[in-house]
Design a protein around this motif. Structure first.
Motif, PDB file in Angstrom:
ATOM      1  N   GLU A  80       0.821  -1.194   0.000  1.00  0.00           N
ATOM      2  CA  GLU A  80       0.000   0.000   0.000  1.00  0.00           C
ATOM      3  C   GLU A  80       0.857   1.246   0.000  1.00  0.00           C
ATOM      4  N   TYR A  81       0.280   2.324  -0.501  1.00  0.00           N
ATOM      5  CA  TYR A  81       0.947   3.616  -0.477  1.00  0.00           C
ATOM      6  C   TYR A  81       0.638   4.264   0.862  1.00  0.00           C
ATOM      7  N   ILE A  82       1.687   4.714   1.534  1.00  0.00           N
ATOM      8  CA  ILE A  82       1.511   5.345   2.844  1.00  0.00           C
ATOM      9  C   ILE A  82       1.964   6.792   2.726  1.00  0.00           C
ATOM     10  N   ASP A  83       1.090   7.688   3.125  1.00  0.00           N
ATOM     11  CA  ASP A  83       1.393   9.110   3.095  1.00  0.00           C
ATOM     12  C   ASP A  83       1.853   9.527   4.472  1.00  0.00           C
ATOM     13  N   TYR A  84       3.099   9.977   4.560  1.00  0.00           N
ATOM     14  CA  TYR A  84       3.659  10.379   5.847  1.00  0.00           C
ATOM     15  C   TYR A  84       3.423  11.877   6.060  1.00  0.00           C
ATOM     16  N   GLU A  85       3.156  12.237   7.279  1.00  0.00           N
ATOM     17  CA  GLU A  85       2.989  13.642   7.613  1.00  0.00           C
ATOM     18  C   GLU A  85       4.229  14.127   8.330  1.00  0.00           C
ATOM     19  N   GLU A  86       4.554  15.400   8.088  1.00  0.00           N
ATOM     20  CA  GLU A  86       5.700  15.979   8.768  1.00  0.00           C
ATOM     21  C   GLU A  86       5.325  16.374  10.184  1.00  0.00           C
TER      22      GLU A  86
END
Length: 88
Positions: A80-86
């Motif tokens: 899966e594509y995981i979107d990381y937050e800063e």
């Protein structure tokens, strides 16, 4: 230089008014005939399109369905594509 006379202006206005009323009269006289022709032409066009559609449907029913080639499948899903937050 030529200047317009009062009589010339009146004559021009009279001609314009006569032409306007003549066109208006002729349109009232011939408009029903023109509209009948337009409606008849549209009806013919509609009937031709309907007949072509019916012929296509009839031909499609008689012909066996063409087998389509299978689409190539995806080889392998990596994840899966995981979107990381800063984080501040």
């Amino acid at each position: 230089m030529v200047t317009a006379s009062f009589i010339g202006i009146l004559r021009t206005l009279a001609i314009l008014i006569l032409v306007y009323y003549a066109v208006k009269f002729l349109l009232r006289l011939f408009a029903p005939v023109i509209m009948q022709q337009v409606v008849k032409k549209a009806e013919q066009s509609f009937n031709n399109q309907q007949q072509q559609y019916n012929n296509q449907q009839y031909n499609n029913q008689q012909q066996p369905p063409v087998k389509q080639k299978e689409k190539p499948r995806e080889k392998k899903k990596v994840g899966e594509y995981i979107d990381y937050e800063e984080i501040d």
